[in-house]
Design a protein around this motif. Structure first.
Motif, PDB file in Angstrom:
ATOM      1  N   MET A  16       0.834  -1.199   0.000  1.00 23.19           N
ATOM      2  CA  MET A  16       0.000   0.000   0.000  1.00 23.19           C
ATOM      3  C   MET A  16       0.871   1.252   0.000  1.00 23.19           C
ATOM      4  N   ILE A  26       0.939   4.172  -2.706  1.00 27.84           N
ATOM      5  CA  ILE A  26       0.793   5.596  -2.362  1.00 27.84           C
ATOM      6  C   ILE A  26       1.982   6.385  -2.913  1.00 27.84           C
ATOM      7  N   LYS A  60       3.824   5.656  -5.528  1.00 19.38           N
ATOM      8  CA  LYS A  60       3.709   5.796  -6.982  1.00 19.38           C
ATOM      9  C   LYS A  60       2.657   6.850  -7.327  1.00 19.38           C
ATOM     10  N   LEU A  61       1.526   6.795  -6.592  1.00 19.20           N
ATOM     11  CA  LEU A  61       0.471   7.778  -6.853  1.00 19.20           C
ATOM     12  C   LEU A  61       0.968   9.188  -6.578  1.00 19.20           C
ATOM     13  N   LYS A 119       3.198  10.273  -9.320  1.00 18.45           N
ATOM     14  CA  LYS A 119       2.402  10.600 -10.502  1.00 18.45           C
ATOM     15  C   LYS A 119       1.726  11.962 -10.328  1.00 18.45           C
TER      16      LYS A 119
END
Lengths: 142, 195
Positions: A31, A35, A37-38, A41
């Motif tokens: 998780m 998070i 990676k998000l 991005k």
């Protein structure tokens, strides 16, 4: 045994518990990766947006400046018109003042003449009265 | 992936009370360990002695190797190229509803998400049922996953995606969160069972 379980059962329970907790930690790791990676991005997207926002901001500022200039120009024209109005109002006020002074001067110039006429009239009447009285006195004496 | 099991006798590992046997996955050597508990509980070993374990292994070799193959295919291999077969080994049941194929790329989305989910479920999750369903009715059209735990009776359902609007990272996080819910419930139940 406490809880109605023997040591083997208790160890098995603890093993299951440890395995589950370990699996939970693994999932939390996944998780956190997700998070991360998000976030990365989103950061990239935001970075792009920052530049766009700066350009838009500059454009808006330019538009604002143009509008401000137009407004200033219009205000300048208004000010010129207002200044002309004030000048004509001043001229009118000066003229009114001059007229007022002239009227006052004329009024004061007329006053002494009247007073002189009245004194002259009074003296004449007094002279006539004295003349009549003197004549009457002389006639009575003869 | 090409998986094979060289025909050699398993090695008894005293420290772990288990049998070790080799496997080759695309030529890469992998060491598989099957515990005495699993041989006892699932493959007929009468006790935890080496002799009994070897007899159980020999008589259920194909089943044990199939189990190891499943672990290797699912990527449940540790960083030292080892596979552990325990009584808590994952028994994953995955089903896809027919409606999944009615969503454009629905099957691809579901299988790709299932691969990720399998990875995070791991090799020691025991029984887990995963069902992929689809809804074609707006505004809820898309692929959904339902995870149920036969042990705790916990059920979790989550939206995975629709057409090309799927964000892989978001889905990974979302699936991990769903599975975390299942494990959380297990922890809760296990804590209730303690002493």
């Amino acid at each position: 045994m406490a809880g109605g379980k023997n040591n083997t059962q208790r160890i098995e329970n603890l093993e299951s518990h440890a395995a589950t907790l370990s699996a939970r930690l693994d999932v939390f790791d996944k998780m956190i990766d997700g998070i991360d990676k998000l976030l990365e991005k989103c950061s990239k997207t935001t970075e792009g947006h920052d530049e766009q926002i700066t350009v838009i901001h500059q454009q808006l500022l330019f538009v604002d400046l143009k509008q401000t200039l137009a407004t200033l120009s219009s205000l300048k024209e208004d000010m010129v018109a207002v200044r002309k109005d004030i000048e004509s109002l001043n001229a009118w006020r000066d003229e009114r003042k001059r007229e007022k002074d002239e009227a006052s001067r004329r009024r004061w110039a007329f006053g002494p003449n009247i007073v002189a006429a009245l004194i002259s009239g009074a003296i004449s009447i007094l002279g006539v009265g004295l003349g009549v009285g003197l004549t009457y006195y002389l006639n009575r004496k003869q | 992936m090409q998986i094979s099991f060289p025909a050699i006798e398993p090695r008894y590992v005293f420290e772990r009370v288990c049998l070790a046997f080799p496997a080759l996955a695309d030529g890469k050597p992998i060491e598989c360990y099957v515990t005495a508990e699993l041989l006892n509980a699932g493959f007929g070993a009468t006790d935890f002695t080496e002799k009994s374990m070897r007899e159980a292994y020999t008589s259920h070799r194909a089943e044990v190797q199939a189990l190891a193959q499943g672990h290797i295919e699912n990527g449940w291999i540790d960083d030292q190229n080892r596979v552990f077969l325990t009584t808590r080994h994952t028994r994953l049941s995955v089903t896809y509803d027919d409606d999944v194929d009615k969503i454009p790329r629905g099957r691809d989305i579901a299988t790709s998400a299932q691969r990720f989910l399998t990875g995070i479920i791991g090799p020691n999750a025991q029984a887990v049922d995963v069902r992929w369903v689809a809804s074609v009715e707006r505004p809820f059209a898309g692929i959904y996953v339902e995870i149920s735990d036969p042990v705790t009776k916990y059920f979790a359902r989550g939206f995975v995606g629709q057409k090309e609007t799927i964000d892989g990272d978001f889905n990974s996080f979302h699936l991990a969160k769903l599975w975390s819910g299942v494990l959380g419930e297990r922890s809760r139940v296990l804590t209730g069972n303690l002493g």
